[in-house]
Design a protein around this motif. Structure first.
Motif, PDB file in Angstrom:
ATOM      1  N   MET A 150       0.849  -1.197   0.000  1.00 18.41           N
ATOM      2  CA  MET A 150       0.000   0.000   0.000  1.00 18.41           C
ATOM      3  C   MET A 150       0.881   1.242   0.000  1.00 18.41           C
ATOM      4  O   MET A 150       1.801   1.366   0.789  1.00 18.41           O
ATOM      5  N   THR A 151       0.602   2.143  -0.934  1.00 19.50           N
ATOM      6  CA  THR A 151       1.441   3.323  -1.081  1.00 19.50           C
ATOM      7  C   THR A 151       1.382   4.235   0.144  1.00 19.50           C
ATOM      8  O   THR A 151       0.364   4.314   0.824  1.00 19.50           O
ATOM      9  N   SER A 152       2.498   4.923   0.415  1.00 22.47           N
ATOM     10  CA  SER A 152       2.547   5.885   1.510  1.00 22.47           C
ATOM     11  C   SER A 152       2.427   7.308   0.970  1.00 22.47           C
ATOM     12  O   SER A 152       2.879   8.261   1.605  1.00 22.47           O
ATOM     13  N   LEU A 153       1.851   7.438  -0.210  1.00 19.00           N
ATOM     14  CA  LEU A 153       1.743   8.736  -0.862  1.00 19.00           C
ATOM     15  C   LEU A 153       1.041   9.759   0.021  1.00 19.00           C
ATOM     16  O   LEU A 153       1.445  10.924   0.090  1.00 19.00           O
ATOM     17  N   TYR A 154      -0.010   9.332   0.714  1.00 20.85           N
ATOM     18  CA  TYR A 154      -0.753  10.255   1.572  1.00 20.85           C
ATOM     19  C   TYR A 154       0.167  10.802   2.673  1.00 20.85           C
ATOM     20  O   TYR A 154       0.147  11.997   2.984  1.00 20.85           O
ATOM     21  N   LYS A 177      -2.086   1.929  -7.557  1.00 22.04           N
ATOM     22  CA  LYS A 177      -1.369   3.188  -7.738  1.00 22.04           C
ATOM     23  C   LYS A 177      -2.020   4.387  -7.046  1.00 22.04           C
ATOM     24  O   LYS A 177      -1.314   5.334  -6.672  1.00 22.04           O
ATOM     25  N   SER A 189      -4.652   5.071  -1.102  1.00 23.59           N
ATOM     26  CA  SER A 189      -3.725   5.283  -0.001  1.00 23.59           C
ATOM     27  C   SER A 189      -4.469   5.108   1.321  1.00 23.59           C
ATOM     28  O   SER A 189      -5.669   4.840   1.341  1.00 23.59           O
ATOM     29  N   LYS A 241      -8.866   3.191   3.855  1.00 21.73           N
ATOM     30  CA  LYS A 241      -8.338   3.264   2.499  1.00 21.73           C
ATOM     31  C   LYS A 241      -9.170   4.265   1.697  1.00 21.73           C
ATOM     32  O   LYS A 241     -10.404   4.180   1.673  1.00 21.73           O
ATOM     33  N   TYR A 300      -9.231   7.228  -1.838  1.00 20.47           N
ATOM     34  CA  TYR A 300      -8.639   7.895  -2.994  1.00 20.47           C
ATOM     35  C   TYR A 300      -8.491   9.356  -2.568  1.00 20.47           C
ATOM     36  O   TYR A 300      -9.487  10.059  -2.391  1.00 20.47           O
ATOM     37  N   ASP A 335     -11.491  13.447   0.574  1.00 21.14           N
ATOM     38  CA  ASP A 335     -11.078  12.099   0.179  1.00 21.14           C
ATOM     39  C   ASP A 335     -12.315  11.223  -0.008  1.00 21.14           C
ATOM     40  O   ASP A 335     -13.319  11.378   0.687  1.00 21.14           O
TER      41      ASP A 335
END
Length: 407
Positions: A1-5, A232, A235, A247, A249, A300
């Motif tokens: 899981m991306t850590s973009l947030y 992709k 987050s 979770k 977007y 979000d």
């Protein structure tokens, strides 16, 4: 899981003191007298002003609708929460001093990265002749995990529940993305013979059938398999917020996509803002600043809702193909018999192209011809359908007349 947030939040936290300092310094300009009006000083403060206010926030702006003209009188307006649910409230714009009861109108706002306040102009105009309610969707990062998930079925359930709360013979108007879910909700209510099914349904610039004249938005949604979006773009809400662990977007990603689609226009507007500030044209600059204050306020979306919307609405066009299911039961718009339908499209709409919303007429095969209307608005893009002069003077009368005919 991306850590973009987490990366985004860390960057936002780091920049907050700098933006705060810039905003504080800008306020000093008025006390500088003639020195503050010198060309080089003006340039400096204009740069700080643009920089200090160019920030993404998760704070819901206010509707700020306190009065409206009804007939030949100015009537006060107050906001009331008619129904509070975890993922969104039914907000009522109540008016006390109206002599004759007005038709009840539910505005179904998009859940696509911005708050319902983006429809402020829509509500302001509707309030003249209607008793207006709106779906005030929550920012998913503020909804605790204990509230559960929120998917496409839940969105439809909320829409039905809101219409039931308002009661029989109300009217419903959906803008953009929720045209699909609103059509589905009304179809379910018709099949169930729900007494709260609306008298009219207006669908404005919505992706009912995205196979028709696909836009850049449609192409982006179909360019990759759903697994790509899941891997992709999804987050996890950081620990500091009420929805920690949910979770989502992230709204800042949706904003980035919107900005990228019209990069030249947004760059041009910020350049214009800078020059207006340099020239001291504060009122003209405020118009641009107010727009971006709203535009940069993002919310979000729960991951389930976002992914199911991408897959069901844009990739598989399930409703248009007669394959959409709600809680395991097929949704059939052909069951709608007594809810008059109005579809509205913009000639220059680059988000939902001409024909995508009008597709609802074929799906509502059970409606007699006199209960179907379509309006193609010349000279407007997507936002011109529900905001601005053409919305007020050319689109809105179509809605008002249908409501009067069916009320």
């Amino acid at each position: 899981m991306t850590s973009l947030y987490g990366v985004f939040q860390a960057w936002t936290d780091a920049m907050t003191p700098l933006r705060g300092a810039a905003q504080t310094i800008v306020k000093m300009q008025e006390s500088m007298g003639a020195f503050g009006k010198m060309p080089m000083v003006r340039n400096y403060f204009a740069m700080l002003d643009v920089t200090g206010n160019a920030q993404v926030t998760h704070a819901r702006p206010a509707f700020d609708i306190t009065s409206v003209e009804v007939g030949n009188r100015i009537v006060s307006v107050r906001e009331e929460i008619a129904l509070a649910l975890p993922f969104g409230n039914l907000l009522h714009f109540a008016k006390d001093d109206v002599d004759t009861p007005q038709p009840k109108m539910l505005v179904v706002a998009p859940l696509s990265g911005h708050f319902a306040t983006l429809l402020r102009d829509t509500v302001q105009v509707l309030l003249r002749d209607h008793d207006v309610y709106i779906t005030d969707w929550a920012n998913a990062r503020d909804v605790p995990l204990s509230a559960g998930k929120f998917g496409l079925d839940d969105y439809i359930d909320y829409t039905i529940r809101f219409m039931e709360e308002i009661g029989p013979r109300q009217h419903v108007l959906a803008v953009c993305q929720p045209c699909v879910t609103t059509l589905a909700a009304v179809a379910i209510m018709a099949a169930d013979k729900n007494p709260a099914q609306p008298a009219t349904m207006t669908l404005m610039g919505g992706p009912v059938d995205t196979r028709i004249s696909p836009t850049v938005v449609n192409d982006l949604a179909t360019a990759n398999p759903i697994e790509w979006f899941r891997e992709k773009l999804i987050s996890v809400v950081p620990a500091r917020f009420a929805g920690a662990g949910r979770k989502v977007y992230p709204g800042f990603l949706q904003l980035t996509a919107f900005m990228a689609m019209n990069k030249d226009r947004h760059t041009s507007q910020h350049r214009k803002l800078y020059h207006l500030l340099v020239e001291g044209k504060v009122e003209q600059a405020a118009v641009i600043q107010d727009f971006y204050h709203e535009y940069f306020a993002v919310l979000d979306m729960d991951a389930d809702f976002y992914l199911e919307t991408i897959e069901s609405v844009f990739q598989e066009t399930l409703l248009a193909r007669g394959l959409l299911e709600h809680r395991g039961k097929l949704v059939d718009p052909g069951k709608i018999k007594r809810t008059a339908l109005l579809t509205v499209e913009g000639e220059r709409d680059d988000i939902c192209a001409v024909g995508q919303t009008a597709a609802a007429h074929d799906l509502c095969s059970g409606l007699r011809p006199h209960l179907k209307r379509h309006h193609l608005q010349p000279g407007v893009g997507h936002y011109g359908l529900f905001a601005g002069q053409k919305w007020e003077h050319q689109v809105y009368p179509q809605i008002r007349n249908l409501v009067l005919a069916m009320n």
